[in-house]
Design a protein around this motif. Structure first.
Motif, PDB file in Angstrom:
ATOM      1  N   GLY A  45       0.725  -1.190   0.077  1.00  0.00           N
ATOM      2  CA  GLY A  45       0.027   0.051  -0.026  1.00  0.00           C
ATOM      3  C   GLY A  45       0.786   1.223  -0.002  1.00  0.00           C
ATOM      4  O   GLY A  45       0.554   2.325  -0.692  1.00  0.00           O
ATOM      5  N   LYS A  46       1.983   1.294   0.913  1.00  0.00           N
ATOM      6  CA  LYS A  46       2.838   2.379   0.911  1.00  0.00           C
ATOM      7  C   LYS A  46       3.326   2.757  -0.498  1.00  0.00           C
ATOM      8  O   LYS A  46       3.387   3.979  -0.965  1.00  0.00           O
ATOM      9  CB  LYS A  46       3.941   2.138   2.193  1.00  0.00           C
ATOM     10  N   ARG A  47       3.965   1.671  -1.226  1.00  0.00           N
ATOM     11  CA  ARG A  47       4.367   1.768  -2.361  1.00  0.00           C
ATOM     12  C   ARG A  47       3.188   2.332  -3.489  1.00  0.00           C
ATOM     13  O   ARG A  47       3.587   2.873  -4.443  1.00  0.00           O
ATOM     14  CB  ARG A  47       4.720   0.415  -2.936  1.00  0.00           C
ATOM     15  N   GLU A  48       2.038   2.299  -3.267  1.00  0.00           N
ATOM     16  CA  GLU A  48       1.057   2.791  -4.138  1.00  0.00           C
ATOM     17  C   GLU A  48       0.464   4.070  -3.399  1.00  0.00           C
ATOM     18  O   GLU A  48      -0.631   4.523  -3.870  1.00  0.00           O
ATOM     19  CB  GLU A  48      -0.214   1.840  -4.037  1.00  0.00           C
ATOM     20  N   GLN A  49       1.157   4.814  -2.575  1.00  0.00           N
ATOM     21  CA  GLN A  49       0.904   5.921  -2.021  1.00  0.00           C
ATOM     22  C   GLN A  49      -0.306   5.686  -1.028  1.00  0.00           C
ATOM     23  O   GLN A  49      -1.222   6.711  -1.144  1.00  0.00           O
ATOM     24  CB  GLN A  49       0.946   6.931  -2.808  1.00  0.00           C
ATOM     25  N   LEU A  50      -0.523   4.495  -0.469  1.00  0.00           N
ATOM     26  CA  LEU A  50      -1.888   4.650   0.435  1.00  0.00           C
ATOM     27  C   LEU A  50      -1.413   4.332   1.786  1.00  0.00           C
ATOM     28  O   LEU A  50      -0.333   4.345   2.077  1.00  0.00           O
ATOM     29  CB  LEU A  50      -2.627   3.220  -0.005  1.00  0.00           C
ATOM     30  N   LYS A  51      -2.321   4.725   2.694  1.00  0.00           N
ATOM     31  CA  LYS A  51      -1.947   4.797   4.039  1.00  0.00           C
ATOM     32  C   LYS A  51      -2.704   3.529   4.842  1.00  0.00           C
ATOM     33  O   LYS A  51      -4.014   3.336   4.513  1.00  0.00           O
ATOM     34  CB  LYS A  51      -2.522   6.186   4.675  1.00  0.00           C
ATOM     35  N   LEU A  52      -2.312   3.415   6.172  1.00  0.00           N
ATOM     36  CA  LEU A  52      -2.978   2.155   6.709  1.00  0.00           C
ATOM     37  C   LEU A  52      -3.303   2.811   7.798  1.00  0.00           C
ATOM     38  O   LEU A  52      -2.815   3.874   8.640  1.00  0.00           O
ATOM     39  CB  LEU A  52      -1.871   1.144   7.334  1.00  0.00           C
ATOM     40  N   GLY A  53      -4.668   2.394   8.329  1.00  0.00           N
ATOM     41  CA  GLY A  53      -5.155   2.881   9.502  1.00  0.00           C
ATOM     42  C   GLY A  53      -6.361   2.337   9.984  1.00  0.00           C
ATOM     43  O   GLY A  53      -6.730   1.228   9.444  1.00  0.00           O
ATOM     44  N   LEU A  54      -6.897   2.676  11.151  1.00  0.00           N
ATOM     45  CA  LEU A  54      -7.967   1.926  11.963  1.00  0.00           C
ATOM     46  C   LEU A  54      -9.157   3.130  11.628  1.00  0.00           C
ATOM     47  O   LEU A  54      -9.241   4.145  11.789  1.00  0.00           O
ATOM     48  CB  LEU A  54      -7.591   1.786  13.223  1.00  0.00           C
ATOM     49  N   VAL A  55     -10.372   2.319  11.309  1.00  0.00           N
ATOM     50  CA  VAL A  55     -11.665   3.148  10.858  1.00  0.00           C
ATOM     51  C   VAL A  55     -12.786   2.537  11.646  1.00  0.00           C
ATOM     52  O   VAL A  55     -12.909   1.510  11.707  1.00  0.00           O
ATOM     53  CB  VAL A  55     -11.673   2.859   9.221  1.00  0.00           C
ATOM     54  N   ASP A  56     -13.478   3.525  12.485  1.00  0.00           N
ATOM     55  CA  ASP A  56     -14.850   3.271  12.818  1.00  0.00           C
ATOM     56  C   ASP A  56     -15.699   2.893  12.008  1.00  0.00           C
ATOM     57  O   ASP A  56     -16.013   3.320  11.214  1.00  0.00           O
ATOM     58  CB  ASP A  56     -15.260   4.555  13.574  1.00  0.00           C
ATOM     59  N   PRO A  57     -16.217   1.503  12.334  1.00  0.00           N
ATOM     60  CA  PRO A  57     -16.835   0.691  11.175  1.00  0.00           C
ATOM     61  C   PRO A  57     -18.354   1.521  11.031  1.00  0.00           C
ATOM     62  O   PRO A  57     -19.097   1.371  10.140  1.00  0.00           O
ATOM     63  CB  PRO A  57     -17.102  -0.625  11.596  1.00  0.00           C
ATOM     64  N   GLN A  58     -18.818   2.271  12.078  1.00  0.00           N
ATOM     65  CA  GLN A  58     -20.315   2.539  12.213  1.00  0.00           C
ATOM     66  C   GLN A  58     -20.054   4.193  11.381  1.00  0.00           C
ATOM     67  O   GLN A  58     -21.094   4.568  10.593  1.00  0.00           O
ATOM     68  CB  GLN A  58     -20.587   2.897  13.479  1.00  0.00           C
ATOM     69  N   THR A  59     -19.059   4.908  11.508  1.00  0.00           N
ATOM     70  CA  THR A  59     -19.034   6.279  11.054  1.00  0.00           C
ATOM     71  C   THR A  59     -18.019   6.310   9.652  1.00  0.00           C
ATOM     72  O   THR A  59     -18.128   7.171   8.986  1.00  0.00           O
ATOM     73  CB  THR A  59     -18.496   7.129  12.023  1.00  0.00           C
ATOM     74  N   GLY A  60     -17.139   5.099   9.584  1.00  0.00           N
ATOM     75  CA  GLY A  60     -16.069   5.380   8.503  1.00  0.00           C
ATOM     76  C   GLY A  60     -14.817   6.389   8.849  1.00  0.00           C
ATOM     77  O   GLY A  60     -14.321   6.617   7.866  1.00  0.00           O
ATOM     78  N   GLN A  61     -15.088   7.023   9.764  1.00  0.00           N
ATOM     79  CA  GLN A  61     -14.032   7.994  10.199  1.00  0.00           C
ATOM     80  C   GLN A  61     -12.848   7.179  10.588  1.00  0.00           C
ATOM     81  O   GLN A  61     -12.776   6.137  11.399  1.00  0.00           O
ATOM     82  CB  GLN A  61     -14.457   8.852  11.529  1.00  0.00           C
ATOM     83  N   LEU A  62     -11.826   7.885  10.389  1.00  0.00           N
ATOM     84  CA  LEU A  62     -10.410   7.405  10.522  1.00  0.00           C
ATOM     85  C   LEU A  62     -10.101   7.556  12.009  1.00  0.00           C
ATOM     86  O   LEU A  62      -9.996   8.774  12.292  1.00  0.00           O
ATOM     87  CB  LEU A  62      -9.178   7.979   9.670  1.00  0.00           C
ATOM     88  N   LYS A  63      -9.796   6.773  12.825  1.00  0.00           N
ATOM     89  CA  LYS A  63      -9.543   6.936  14.062  1.00  0.00           C
ATOM     90  C   LYS A  63      -7.818   6.874  14.536  1.00  0.00           C
ATOM     91  O   LYS A  63      -7.315   7.675  15.270  1.00  0.00           O
ATOM     92  CB  LYS A  63      -9.999   5.792  14.931  1.00  0.00           C
ATOM     93  N   THR A  64      -6.921   6.159  13.744  1.00  0.00           N
ATOM     94  CA  THR A  64      -5.646   6.107  13.956  1.00  0.00           C
ATOM     95  C   THR A  64      -5.000   5.880  12.500  1.00  0.00           C
ATOM     96  O   THR A  64      -5.454   4.688  12.036  1.00  0.00           O
ATOM     97  CB  THR A  64      -5.352   4.922  14.951  1.00  0.00           C
ATOM     98  N   GLU A  65      -3.959   6.718  12.435  1.00  0.00           N
ATOM     99  CA  GLU A  65      -3.136   6.282  11.273  1.00  0.00           C
ATOM    100  C   GLU A  65      -2.102   5.645  11.667  1.00  0.00           C
ATOM    101  O   GLU A  65      -1.310   5.951  12.768  1.00  0.00           O
ATOM    102  CB  GLU A  65      -2.677   7.720  10.469  1.00  0.00           C
ATOM    103  N   ILE A  66      -1.482   4.371  10.884  1.00  0.00           N
ATOM    104  CA  ILE A  66      -0.533   3.644  11.481  1.00  0.00           C
ATOM    105  C   ILE A  66       0.628   3.952  10.343  1.00  0.00           C
ATOM    106  O   ILE A  66       0.551   3.966   9.337  1.00  0.00           O
ATOM    107  CB  ILE A  66      -0.829   2.198  11.334  1.00  0.00           C
TER     108      ILE A  66
END
Length: 69
Positions: A45-66
């Motif tokens: 994902g990093k090679r594809e310039q994506l980010k890894l994170g934890l998302v709240d399944p109810q709101t879709g909001q990013l809670k933590t970026e790893i």
């Protein structure tokens, strides 16, 4: 084909992995295999310039970026 290797862990990390193994009714080998698979996905994902994170399944909001992988 499979490969066997030795791994040295700190006492703290070993205890955490033991705890997770007991809670999830699995073993350390399976936990480490999954961790390595997650690392490889994050790396790709990093090679594809994506980010890894934890998302709240109810709101879709990013809670933590790893970061740092």
């Amino acid at each position: 084909m499979s490969v066997r290797f030795n791994l040295v862990l700190s006492d703290d990390l070993n205890r955490e992995i033991d705890k997770v193994a007991a809670e999830s009714e699995t073993n350390k080998s399976e936990i480490l295999r999954k961790a390595l698979q997650l690392y490889l996905v994050a790396r790709e994902g990093k090679r594809e310039q994506l980010k890894l994170g934890l998302v709240d399944p109810q709101t879709g909001q990013l809670k933590t970026e790893i970061v740092g992988l």
